[in-house]
Design a protein around this motif. Structure first.
Motif, PDB file in Angstrom:
ATOM      1  N   VAL A 105       0.936  -1.363  -0.071  1.00 29.85           N
ATOM      2  CA  VAL A 105      -0.076  -0.142  -0.045  1.00 29.85           C
ATOM      3  C   VAL A 105       0.906   1.143  -0.021  1.00 29.85           C
ATOM      4  N   ARG A 106       0.569   2.058  -1.055  1.00 34.06           N
ATOM      5  CA  ARG A 106       1.236   3.455  -0.783  1.00 34.06           C
ATOM      6  C   ARG A 106       0.468   4.525   0.006  1.00 34.06           C
ATOM      7  N   GLU A 107       1.036   5.383   0.631  1.00 32.15           N
ATOM      8  CA  GLU A 107       0.637   6.376   1.714  1.00 32.15           C
ATOM      9  C   GLU A 107      -0.549   7.181   1.288  1.00 32.15           C
ATOM     10  N   ASP A 108      -0.600   7.378  -0.248  1.00 33.14           N
ATOM     11  CA  ASP A 108      -1.535   8.027  -0.953  1.00 33.14           C
ATOM     12  C   ASP A 108      -2.756   7.311  -1.501  1.00 33.14           C
ATOM     13  N   ASP A 109      -2.734   6.084  -1.356  1.00 32.56           N
ATOM     14  CA  ASP A 109      -3.859   5.208  -2.012  1.00 32.56           C
ATOM     15  C   ASP A 109      -5.134   5.595  -1.414  1.00 32.56           C
ATOM     16  N   VAL A 110      -6.294   5.433  -2.314  1.00 35.98           N
ATOM     17  CA  VAL A 110      -7.352   5.796  -1.520  1.00 35.98           C
ATOM     18  C   VAL A 110      -8.518   4.335  -1.769  1.00 35.98           C
ATOM     19  N   PHE A 111      -9.013   3.827  -0.666  1.00 41.54           N
ATOM     20  CA  PHE A 111      -9.592   2.438  -0.636  1.00 41.54           C
ATOM     21  C   PHE A 111     -11.153   3.218  -0.560  1.00 41.54           C
ATOM     22  N   VAL A 112     -11.868   2.450  -1.542  1.00 44.68           N
ATOM     23  CA  VAL A 112     -13.337   2.527  -1.010  1.00 44.68           C
ATOM     24  C   VAL A 112     -13.887   1.110  -0.675  1.00 44.68           C
ATOM     25  N   VAL A 113     -14.467   0.953   0.335  1.00 44.48           N
ATOM     26  CA  VAL A 113     -14.646  -0.340   0.963  1.00 44.48           C
ATOM     27  C   VAL A 113     -16.180  -0.513   1.072  1.00 44.48           C
ATOM     28  N   THR A 114     -16.778  -1.634   0.815  1.00 46.32           N
ATOM     29  CA  THR A 114     -18.162  -1.924   0.930  1.00 46.32           C
ATOM     30  C   THR A 114     -18.362  -3.373   0.949  1.00 46.32           C
ATOM     31  N   TYR A 115     -19.397  -3.723   1.606  1.00 45.58           N
ATOM     32  CA  TYR A 115     -20.163  -4.965   1.667  1.00 45.58           C
ATOM     33  C   TYR A 115     -20.832  -4.986   0.306  1.00 45.58           C
ATOM     34  N   PRO A 116     -20.802  -6.261  -0.548  1.00 45.38           N
ATOM     35  CA  PRO A 116     -21.053  -6.473  -1.923  1.00 45.38           C
ATOM     36  C   PRO A 116     -22.777  -5.601  -1.819  1.00 45.38           C
ATOM     37  N   LYS A 117     -22.938  -4.997  -2.972  1.00 47.48           N
ATOM     38  CA  LYS A 117     -24.183  -4.612  -3.322  1.00 47.48           C
ATOM     39  C   LYS A 117     -24.353  -3.330  -2.462  1.00 47.48           C
ATOM     40  N   SER A 118     -23.600  -2.503  -2.095  1.00 48.10           N
ATOM     41  CA  SER A 118     -23.621  -1.449  -1.264  1.00 48.10           C
ATOM     42  C   SER A 118     -23.340  -0.156  -1.982  1.00 48.10           C
ATOM     43  N   GLY A 119     -23.195  -0.179  -3.138  1.00 47.70           N
ATOM     44  CA  GLY A 119     -22.772   1.207  -3.985  1.00 47.70           C
ATOM     45  C   GLY A 119     -21.488   1.457  -4.468  1.00 47.70           C
ATOM     46  N   THR A 120     -20.829   0.024  -4.749  1.00 46.96           N
ATOM     47  CA  THR A 120     -19.284   0.013  -5.149  1.00 46.96           C
ATOM     48  C   THR A 120     -19.439   0.878  -6.627  1.00 46.96           C
ATOM     49  N   THR A 121     -20.248   0.284  -7.413  1.00 48.62           N
ATOM     50  CA  THR A 121     -20.200   0.789  -9.007  1.00 48.62           C
ATOM     51  C   THR A 121     -20.582   2.501  -8.917  1.00 48.62           C
ATOM     52  N   TRP A 122     -21.213   2.619  -7.863  1.00 48.23           N
ATOM     53  CA  TRP A 122     -21.329   4.193  -7.662  1.00 48.23           C
ATOM     54  C   TRP A 122     -20.024   5.048  -7.544  1.00 48.23           C
ATOM     55  N   MET A 123     -19.670   4.459  -6.669  1.00 54.67           N
ATOM     56  CA  MET A 123     -18.286   4.907  -5.974  1.00 54.67           C
ATOM     57  C   MET A 123     -17.044   5.040  -7.139  1.00 54.67           C
ATOM     58  N   GLN A 124     -17.287   3.968  -7.952  1.00 51.13           N
ATOM     59  CA  GLN A 124     -16.251   3.845  -8.985  1.00 51.13           C
ATOM     60  C   GLN A 124     -16.559   4.898 -10.186  1.00 51.13           C
ATOM     61  N   GLU A 125     -17.701   5.373 -10.041  1.00 50.75           N
ATOM     62  CA  GLU A 125     -18.078   6.493 -11.012  1.00 50.75           C
ATOM     63  C   GLU A 125     -17.741   7.797 -10.665  1.00 50.75           C
ATOM     64  N   ILE A 126     -17.463   7.953  -9.192  1.00 53.16           N
ATOM     65  CA  ILE A 126     -17.190   9.170  -8.539  1.00 53.16           C
ATOM     66  C   ILE A 126     -15.739   9.665  -8.257  1.00 53.16           C
ATOM     67  N   ILE A 127     -15.165   8.546  -7.468  1.00 52.37           N
ATOM     68  CA  ILE A 127     -13.943   8.971  -6.665  1.00 52.37           C
ATOM     69  C   ILE A 127     -12.850   8.897  -7.958  1.00 52.37           C
ATOM     70  N   PRO A 128     -12.790   7.985  -8.950  1.00 48.48           N
ATOM     71  CA  PRO A 128     -11.737   8.371  -9.982  1.00 48.48           C
ATOM     72  C   PRO A 128     -11.909   9.871 -10.499  1.00 48.48           C
ATOM     73  N   VAL A 129     -12.833  10.336 -10.680  1.00 46.49           N
ATOM     74  CA  VAL A 129     -13.009  11.665 -11.312  1.00 46.49           C
ATOM     75  C   VAL A 129     -12.515  12.734 -10.159  1.00 46.49           C
ATOM     76  N   ILE A 130     -12.793  12.412  -8.985  1.00 50.78           N
ATOM     77  CA  ILE A 130     -12.259  13.593  -8.035  1.00 50.78           C
ATOM     78  C   ILE A 130     -10.675  13.281  -7.966  1.00 50.78           C
ATOM     79  N   LEU A 131     -10.309  11.938  -8.045  1.00 52.94           N
ATOM     80  CA  LEU A 131      -8.689  11.743  -7.922  1.00 52.94           C
ATOM     81  C   LEU A 131      -7.909  12.545  -9.183  1.00 52.94           C
ATOM     82  N   SER A 132      -8.500  12.722 -10.195  1.00 54.43           N
ATOM     83  CA  SER A 132      -8.035  13.178 -11.172  1.00 54.43           C
ATOM     84  C   SER A 132      -8.353  14.696 -11.564  1.00 54.43           C
ATOM     85  N   ASP A 133      -8.752  15.119 -10.489  1.00 54.76           N
ATOM     86  CA  ASP A 133      -9.036  16.649 -10.446  1.00 54.76           C
ATOM     87  C   ASP A 133     -10.334  17.024 -11.254  1.00 54.76           C
TER      88      ASP A 133
END
Length: 288
Positions: free
Chosen positions: A33-61
């Motif tokens: 793990v790198r110090e600046d890694d960002v983990f999105v953690v979910t139990y299955p079927k709790s919004g993972t796909t949704w977060m995969q749509e939002i967080i990459p755009v935030i991380l890419s400014d």
């Protein structure tokens, strides 16, 4: 392939062989793990796909390229799944990573790092319903049986990644201290813009009002459903019985009421209260 052949058991939890292997799980165990890694953690079927749509755009400014050109399982891979083996090591920082792993199974380098975590929790009744439909459509998962049978499997922790209650409680570990942001699926439904602002502040990625508006627009259910990079339409035929259910089905809260009988609700509530009685956690759905 019968039900017994579709899963492997990894440290007590069942995982589908279609996307997990001994090699991928060893990779997750030894992951650096790198110090600046960002983990999105979910139990299955709790919004993972949704977060995969939002967080990459935030991380890419605010750059929309990740969600326009990369399938979600590539732009933000699951740590424990096979694609991670070929994607994460060479990826520039900050890396966005998703995982369904219980806290107890996270790699030692994660525990020793300052990597940030966003943990999304969803009403377990809606999780159960979404899982039931997913098991019906995914050819690589066990047949769900009747809804009553599936409910009992869910409560007993016999589904993928074990008990919902154990997963949620494990990720409340005091070891995480200030490294984790907790949010519910229901909060995101109620105020997605507010959630995006929280994420950007937490990740140290200040965004313009215009960029936030764009992320909210692209992160709504309708946009995701129409995005071929996100709606799983790129998955080969035969992996999903698309006539039985869509991968992105409804994206709502409270659909469990359309599936639970009064007896189902009574049974679920009884077990849920017992499993969560000393958790000292309060969720929006606990009064419903």
């Amino acid at each position: 392939m019968n039900n017994e052949e579709k899963n492997l058991i990894y440290k007590g939890i069942p995982l589908p062989k279609e996307v997990h292997s001994a090699e991928s799980l060893k990779y997750a165990e030894d992951f650096q793990v790198r110090e600046d890694d960002v983990f999105v953690v979910t139990y299955p079927k709790s919004g993972t796909t949704w977060m995969q749509e939002i967080i990459p755009v935030i991380l890419s400014d605010g750059d929309l390229t990740p969600i326009q050109t990369m399938p979600n399982w590539e732009r933000m891979p699951w740590l424990e799944e096979m694609p991670a083996l070929h994607l994460l090591d060479a990826r520039p920082s900050p890396r966005g990573i998703v995982t369904h792993l219980p806290y107890r199974l996270m790699c030692s380098s994660f525990r020793q790092s300052k990597a940030k975590v966003i943990y999304v929790t969803r009403n377990p009744k809606d999780v159960l319903v979404s899982s039931f439909h997913f098991h019906s459509m995914a050819t690589f998962l066990e047949d769900p049986g009747t809804f009553d049978e599936f409910l009992e499997k869910f409560l007993a922790g016999k589904l993928l990644f074990g008990k919902w209650c154990d997963h949620v409680r494990g990720w409340r570990s005091s070891e995480l201290k200030g490294r984790v942001l907790y949010i519910t699926y229901e909060e995101m439904l109620e105020d997605l813009r507010g959630a995006v602002v929280k994420f950007s502040h937490f990740l140290g990625k200040p965004l313009s009002e215009e960029t936030i508006d764009t992320i909210v627009e692209k992160g709504c259910f309708k946009s995701m459903k129409n995005n071929t990079m996100s709606n799983y339409s790129l998955v080969p035929e035969g992996v999903f019985h698309k006539g039985k259910s869509e991968f992105l089905r409804k994206g709502v809260s409270g659909d469990w009421r359309n599936h639970f009988t009064a007896a189902n609700e009574e049974r679920f509530n009884s077990v849920y209260r017992e499993q969560m009685k000393d958790a000292d956690l309060k969720f929006p759905w606990d009064d419903n």
